[in-house]
Design an enzyme around this catalytic site. Structure first.
Site, PDB file in Angstrom:
ATOM      1  N   SER A  34      14.737 -42.477 -10.529  1.00 44.41           N
ATOM      2  CA  SER A  34      13.210 -41.876 -10.443  1.00 44.41           C
ATOM      3  C   SER A  34      13.048 -41.855  -8.848  1.00 44.41           C
ATOM      4  O   SER A  34      13.010 -42.538  -8.124  1.00 44.41           O
ATOM      5  CB  SER A  34      12.348 -42.756 -11.092  1.00 44.41           C
ATOM      6  OG  SER A  34      10.964 -41.886 -10.823  1.00 44.41           O
ATOM      7  N   ARG A  46      -3.432  -1.367  -6.289  1.00 43.55           N
ATOM      8  CA  ARG A  46      -2.708  -2.410  -6.254  1.00 43.55           C
ATOM      9  C   ARG A  46      -3.007  -3.489  -7.729  1.00 43.55           C
ATOM     10  O   ARG A  46      -4.114  -3.347  -8.113  1.00 43.55           O
ATOM     11  CB  ARG A  46      -2.922  -3.399  -5.068  1.00 43.55           C
ATOM     12  CG  ARG A  46      -4.142  -3.623  -4.875  1.00 43.55           C
ATOM     13  CD  ARG A  46      -4.435  -4.304  -3.467  1.00 43.55           C
ATOM     14  NE  ARG A  46      -5.977  -4.364  -3.267  1.00 43.55           N
ATOM     15  CZ  ARG A  46      -6.346  -4.693  -2.078  1.00 43.55           C
ATOM     16  NH1 ARG A  46      -5.681  -4.503  -1.065  1.00 43.55           N
ATOM     17  NH2 ARG A  46      -7.754  -5.075  -1.872  1.00 43.55           N
ATOM     18  N   HIS A  84     -15.594  -7.745   1.189  1.00 43.07           N
ATOM     19  CA  HIS A  84     -14.673  -8.502   1.662  1.00 43.07           C
ATOM     20  C   HIS A  84     -14.865  -9.982   1.487  1.00 43.07           C
ATOM     21  O   HIS A  84     -13.891 -10.854   0.866  1.00 43.07           O
ATOM     22  CB  HIS A  84     -14.831  -8.733   3.295  1.00 43.07           C
ATOM     23  CG  HIS A  84     -13.959  -9.608   3.992  1.00 43.07           C
ATOM     24  ND1 HIS A  84     -14.418 -10.788   4.359  1.00 43.07           N
ATOM     25  CD2 HIS A  84     -12.708  -9.344   4.450  1.00 43.07           C
ATOM     26  CE1 HIS A  84     -13.359 -11.412   4.975  1.00 43.07           C
ATOM     27  NE2 HIS A  84     -12.415 -10.798   5.158  1.00 43.07           N
ATOM     28  N   TYR A 118      12.503 -35.173 -16.108  1.00 45.23           N
ATOM     29  CA  TYR A 118      11.134 -35.033 -16.229  1.00 45.23           C
ATOM     30  C   TYR A 118      10.587 -34.942 -15.062  1.00 45.23           C
ATOM     31  O   TYR A 118      11.104 -35.345 -13.833  1.00 45.23           O
ATOM     32  CB  TYR A 118      10.721 -36.052 -17.149  1.00 45.23           C
ATOM     33  CG  TYR A 118      10.932 -37.542 -16.410  1.00 45.23           C
ATOM     34  CD1 TYR A 118      10.230 -38.216 -15.710  1.00 45.23           C
ATOM     35  CD2 TYR A 118      12.233 -38.194 -16.767  1.00 45.23           C
ATOM     36  CE1 TYR A 118       9.983 -39.466 -15.288  1.00 45.23           C
ATOM     37  CE2 TYR A 118      12.390 -39.527 -16.082  1.00 45.23           C
ATOM     38  CZ  TYR A 118      11.242 -39.833 -15.504  1.00 45.23           C
ATOM     39  OH  TYR A 118      11.693 -41.321 -14.854  1.00 45.23           O
ATOM     40  N   GLY A 144      -8.371  -7.087   4.374  1.00 40.58           N
ATOM     41  CA  GLY A 144      -9.232  -7.267   5.548  1.00 40.58           C
ATOM     42  C   GLY A 144      -8.525  -7.899   6.955  1.00 40.58           C
ATOM     43  O   GLY A 144      -9.016  -8.030   7.772  1.00 40.58           O
ATOM     44  N   MET A 177      -5.796  -7.372   8.553  1.00 40.21           N
ATOM     45  CA  MET A 177      -5.192  -6.527   9.523  1.00 40.21           C
ATOM     46  C   MET A 177      -5.912  -5.222   9.536  1.00 40.21           C
ATOM     47  O   MET A 177      -7.036  -4.789   9.245  1.00 40.21           O
ATOM     48  CB  MET A 177      -3.603  -6.205   9.084  1.00 40.21           C
ATOM     49  CG  MET A 177      -2.777  -7.546   9.033  1.00 40.21           C
ATOM     50  SD  MET A 177      -1.128  -7.097   8.643  1.00 40.21           S
ATOM     51  CE  MET A 177      -1.093  -6.445   6.926  1.00 40.21           C
ATOM     52  N   CYS A 227       8.558 -39.375  -9.596  1.00 38.18           N
ATOM     53  CA  CYS A 227       7.202 -40.177  -9.814  1.00 38.18           C
ATOM     54  C   CYS A 227       6.422 -40.067  -8.779  1.00 38.18           C
ATOM     55  O   CYS A 227       5.248 -40.667  -8.747  1.00 38.18           O
ATOM     56  CB  CYS A 227       7.534 -41.454 -10.305  1.00 38.18           C
ATOM     57  SG  CYS A 227       8.394 -42.524  -9.061  1.00 38.18           S
ATOM     58  N   LYS A 278       0.723  -1.291   0.031  1.00 31.47           N
ATOM     59  CA  LYS A 278      -0.027  -0.046   0.100  1.00 31.47           C
ATOM     60  C   LYS A 278       0.893   1.270  -0.090  1.00 31.47           C
ATOM     61  O   LYS A 278       0.690   2.150  -0.705  1.00 31.47           O
ATOM     62  CB  LYS A 278      -0.940  -0.064   1.322  1.00 31.47           C
ATOM     63  CG  LYS A 278      -2.060   1.038   1.231  1.00 31.47           C
ATOM     64  CD  LYS A 278      -2.855   0.667   2.266  1.00 31.47           C
ATOM     65  CE  LYS A 278      -3.631  -0.430   2.140  1.00 31.47           C
ATOM     66  NZ  LYS A 278      -4.652  -0.773   3.314  1.00 31.47           N
ATOM     67  N   ARG A 320      -3.503   3.031   8.420  1.00 29.60           N
ATOM     68  CA  ARG A 320      -3.852   1.785   7.976  1.00 29.60           C
ATOM     69  C   ARG A 320      -2.660   0.862   7.631  1.00 29.60           C
ATOM     70  O   ARG A 320      -1.553   1.249   7.161  1.00 29.60           O
ATOM     71  CB  ARG A 320      -4.420   2.076   6.218  1.00 29.60           C
ATOM     72  CG  ARG A 320      -5.462   3.119   6.346  1.00 29.60           C
ATOM     73  CD  ARG A 320      -5.995   3.538   5.126  1.00 29.60           C
ATOM     74  NE  ARG A 320      -6.718   2.461   4.388  1.00 29.60           N
ATOM     75  CZ  ARG A 320      -7.150   2.514   2.774  1.00 29.60           C
ATOM     76  NH1 ARG A 320      -6.699   3.561   2.026  1.00 29.60           N
ATOM     77  NH2 ARG A 320      -7.732   1.547   2.691  1.00 29.60           N
TER      78      ARG A 320
END
Length: 902
Positions: free
Chosen positions: A786, A340, A456, A874, A105, A107, A854, A27, A96
């Site tokens: 693997s 934001r 909210h 992979y 919402g 804090m 895997c 902010k 704020r």
């Protein structure tokens, strides 16, 4: 005291920029950035996250902070031409929170700091609006009492409801100045009684206490819960923004709103947001009064509307992304309070990313970074069947898409309780607040009768990927009686409801679902329905195509039969990374395995294996055909043999009953003896994997022969089988050497008998710490590794997944010991260190060693990035996670390339 006396703890809005989020929070950094752009931002300053960290570590603010705040406050007072707390024309400020990552919402915020019994009179005179002044004062006492002094918020809300009831009005804007003066007295009495002190009249005391309250709000239960949910580090702290107040509650020519540069639910361009006349900002996000669409502002105040549209275009072009904006209009003057990069739904993320590419604002590499595998997974969830017969209860605002079905619950406690009992629930509230977060997490979806897309409930649900319908005004929600009424229909707690976050529709009962268009796209059946779905599919296709072009990691599937293999191939699998052969021994074949286990002689054992051989071969022929031309890694039998035998308790009862009737079955008696013989205290650490192959003669040989003969048959049919034989649970190279010697001999026999050259590779799973630590030795006998990260996680941590997830994982997550389950995302510090070591040591011995994973971590977005980083070739995962792994493999490659270029 801080460690560095020269450390700066306070920055004016003119001093920062958007790149200082670590220091100024999101902010504060963005307020500074808007100030730099010349946009109308009320003057103010930011207390840094570093000051918060000192406060949280030591229990008190840095000694230098008070003087720095005083200096910046004096400069602000000079700039504004008024002083904080003065009785005539007072300066008022907001306090704020603002962390690096958005935590909507979670804090605390306090508005109208500086009002007192004296200054409220001066504010009324200065504004020539007595009602406005007393409304601002009651808001301060209410917010300060709840946020700073810990007074239960419902006490203030009840007093406000009583005042409206006494006046026989339904909204607070119908209360006049006299009503509000009485309300202020009532609020002050509540504070004195509940907090044990009077509401502070000194403005600087209000300011300092509010700053400390914001610091403390970083560690509230709801903030910690939200951080765990969103995987936000707990040591960042929050900045505090102190901003000169501008007032949206000065009358009909004032107001407050939230705007988005694009629709955060769909990604479509247009005018999106909410506006509320004669209100302060908290009224909009709290959802306590229903707003009007942002487009209505054009008729209410065209000059401010036009200016806002210009600013929104400026911000989106500057940030090159969807922007979420908070603004206030004070008597026709527009002020920007926040911007934001906005939270968005999964569908909106894909659409917006491709739109911005088409507009030339970002390139394809950046577009790939703007979406995530988690969002893609959301898009693959089913949706409601539009052709089904339904009972429509009402319609609200489509705030966060998805098809959610569950039992109606009316408070967070019940949502959590029922969810933990295995029930699926829909949380229904008039409006949600930060205290509802745990219930929102536990629910399938959220339904509110108030609020809009910027409330909210909507913002938090979108951030979590939860289905949400807001502002369904037809629904009369009675949380105290635990019921909802609409058109004479009463929905009690426990009744099933369905909510559609894409349309805003609310249904009674369970609505059937159908596959999502994105799944149909991956399966090769392009959705031919609504244009909106086609547009989404097109956006997903473009981003997936780019991810496939740039990714280094190949993506295979965990599949045990031809059907799963075919589906995996349609989803983009480049082979099979794990075929579990034990799944081929279930069902009707279980009796054959029992015969093998019960064999007393070599001939009985060979007879049992001979019966299994053609069945195994047939399975492999089908599998190699489905994956023709692609590698198929077949794991030899892994689980302990007791899993193929009847349950010991069930079998014991059966035998006992039979003996009591004197008709005991000889086979049951032999089975019971075998079960007792094979019983182990911890079978997952006992006779399984390679140990079985070495102890039971011919077992692995039969499987290797089946693989080789199936590959030869497929090759002679002009196919291209690429089988890889994987030996499980190897802990020492000698185990692998013995198995490989036998396997090589069998393969040579099959090659000679069939006249084919098979070129089968033999490797092992790395699923024991010792295997990882001795990888350099094991690589001498293995052509590939693997990583079986499920078992490796169990053996590194020393716990059984089946047991501990139900017993203590919830407590560990709540206490912050785990940020996320180590079975969900790989433990980089522990398990990951062993993987990294094994990669380095294995490749040091055998540079061409093929490396894969895997375990189910292969389909986890965060884990895929780790596997790219350590150099695997992979990842392999379940078929439905293949698209997610493909996308994240592309993102990992693009991210690494971007880091290298920097």
């Amino acid at each position: 005291m801080s460690e560095n006396k020269d450390q700066k703890f306070v920055y004016d809005f003119t001093e920062g920029n958007r790149d200082l989020k670590d220091l100024l929070g999101g902010k504060g950094a963005n307020l500074a950035e808007m100030t730099n752009l010349g946009l109308p931002v009320p003057p103010g300053f930011t207390i840094t996250t570093e000051a918060c960290k000192v406060y949280l570590d030591s229990g008190s603010a840095p000694a230098e902070l008070r003087d720095e705040v005083s200096a910046h406050l004096a400069a602000l007072e000079t700039k504004m031409g008024k002083k904080l707390g003065q009785s005539d024309d007072p300066l008022l400020v907001s306090v704020r929170s603002g962390a690096k990552f958005s935590m909507p919402g979670m804090m605390d915020t306090v508005l109208n700091i500086g009002l007192s019994d004296e200054s409220v009179v001066g504010l009324a005179a200065q504004a020539d609006n007595e009602r406005f002044a007393w409304d601002s004062y009651r808001r301060l006492i209410q917010m300060f009492g709840k946020t700073v002094l810990g007074v239960e918020g419902e006490l203030f809300e009840d007093a406000l409801d009583e005042a409206k009831a006494a006046k026989k009005v339904t909204v607070d804007t119908d209360l006049d100045a006299a009503d509000l003066k009485k309300l202020v007295k009532a609020f002050k009495k509540i504070v004195a009684k509940e907090a044990g002190r009077e509401f502070p009249q000194d403005a600087r005391e209000q300011l300092d206490l509010a700053v400390e309250a914001v610091f403390n709000s970083w560690n509230t239960d709801r903030a910690k819960l939200y951080r765990r949910q969103e995987r936000i580090p707990g040591d960042l702290g929050t900045a505090v923004n102190i901003c000169s107040m501008v007032f949206g509650n000065l009358g009909p020519d004032s107001g407050t709103g939230v705007a988005f540069t694009r629709d955060p639910a769909s990604g479509h361009q247009g005018v999106y947001g909410d506006y509320l006349q004669n209100a302060q900002g908290e009224d909009v996000v709290a959802g306590i009064r229903n707003t009007v669409p942002l487009a209505d502002l054009e008729a209410i105040d065209k000059a401010s509307y036009d200016q806002l549209m210009t600013i929104m275009e400026t911000l989106e072009t500057h940030y090159k992304d969807l922007c979420d904006i908070e603004f206030t209009i004070e008597r026709g003057q527009l002020w920007m309070l926040q911007t934001r990069v906005g939270k968005r739904t999964a569908g909106a993320a894909f659409r917006i990313a491709t739109q911005l590419v088409d507009q030339g604002l970002i390139d394809e590499a950046e577009a790939l970074q703007r979406v995530t595998g988690a969002q893609l997974a959301q898009l693959m969830f089913p949706r409601f069947d539009e052709s089904a017969k339904t009972t429509l209860l009402g319609r609200g605002i489509a705030a966060s898409p998805g098809a959610a079905v569950g039992k109606a619950v009316f408070d967070s406690y019940t949502a959590v309780k029922w969810s933990r009992s295995g029930e699926k629930v829909i949380l229904i509230r008039r409006e949600t607040n930060p205290d509802d977060l745990d219930g929102m997490i536990a629910s399938e979806g959220i339904l509110t009768s108030r609020g809009g897309k910027t409330s909210h409930a909507a913002v938090v649900a979108r951030g979590m990927g939860k289905t949400c319908v807001c502002g369904a005004e037809e629904l009369d929600v009675d949380t105290k009686r635990r019921r909802m009424t609409v058109g004479g229909q009463v929905i009690e707690e426990g009744d099933v409801v369905s909510i559609d976050g894409s349309t805003g529709k609310v249904y009674l009962g369970e609505v059937p679902v159908v596959p999502s268009p994105v799944v149909e796209y991956f399966e090769g059946r392009m959705h031919a329905g609504a244009d909106d779905a086609d547009e989404l599919v097109a956006a997903v296709h473009r981003i997936m195509a780019y991810a496939d072009r740039v990714r280094r990691l190949r993506v295979r599937a965990n599949a045990d039969n031809a059907e799963d293999a075919s589906r995996a191939r349609r989803f983009g699998a480049q082979g099979i990374g794990l075929c579990r052969t034990e799944h081929m021994f279930l069902g009707e074949r279980r009796e054959m395995v029992e015969r093998l286990i019960l064999a007393d002689t070599d001939s009985e054992r060979e007879e049992a294996l001979s019966a299994l051989l053609p069945l195994q071969k047939k399975d492999f022929v089908e599998l190699f055909e489905a994956m023709d031309g692609l590698p198929v890694t077949v794991r030899l039998l892994d689980p302990p043999l007791h899993e193929f035998l009847p349950d010991i308790t069930e079998l014991s009862v059966r035998v006992a009953l039979a003996e009591s009737r004197q008709d005991a079955n000889e086979n049951d008696l032999r089975l019971l003896q075998a079960v007792h013989k094979l019983h182990e205290q911890n079978p997952m650490l006992g006779l399984r994997g390679v140990r079985l192959g070495l102890v039971i003669p011919g077992l692995f040989a039969m499987q290797v022969r089946a693989i080789a003969e199936a590959a030869a048959e497929r090759k002679n049919a002009k196919g291209d089988p690429r089988a890889e034989i994987m030996v499980p649970l190897v802990g020492t190279v000698q185990e692998l050497e013995i198995v490989r010697e036998e396997a090589d001999a069998i393969i040579a026999e099959v090659e000679a008998a069939t006249g084919t050259s098979l070129k089968l590779s033999i490797g092992t799973m790395i699923e024991l710490p010792r295997a990882a630590l001795t990888a350099a030795q094991i690589a001498e006998a293995a052509q590939f590794f693997s990583f079986g990260t499920n078992d490796l996680t169990q053996t590194v941590w020393g716990f059984s997944r089946d047991d501990v997830e139900a017993s203590f994982f919830t407590a560990y997550l709540e206490k912050g010991i785990f940020g996320v389950s180590p079975f969900e995302t790989i433990d980089k510090d522990g398990v990951g260190s062993l993987v990294r070591h094994a990669v380095q040591q294995g490749r040091a011995t055998r540079p061409d060693l093929k490396l894969g994973v895997c375990g189910e971590h292969g389909g986890d977005p965060e884990s895929v990035h780790f596997f790219h980083e350590v150099g695997l070739d992979y990842v392999s995962c379940s078929p439905f996670r293949i698209p997610v792994a493909r996308l994240e493999a592309g993102r990992a490659a693009a991210e690494a390339k971007g880091s290298d270029s920097r």
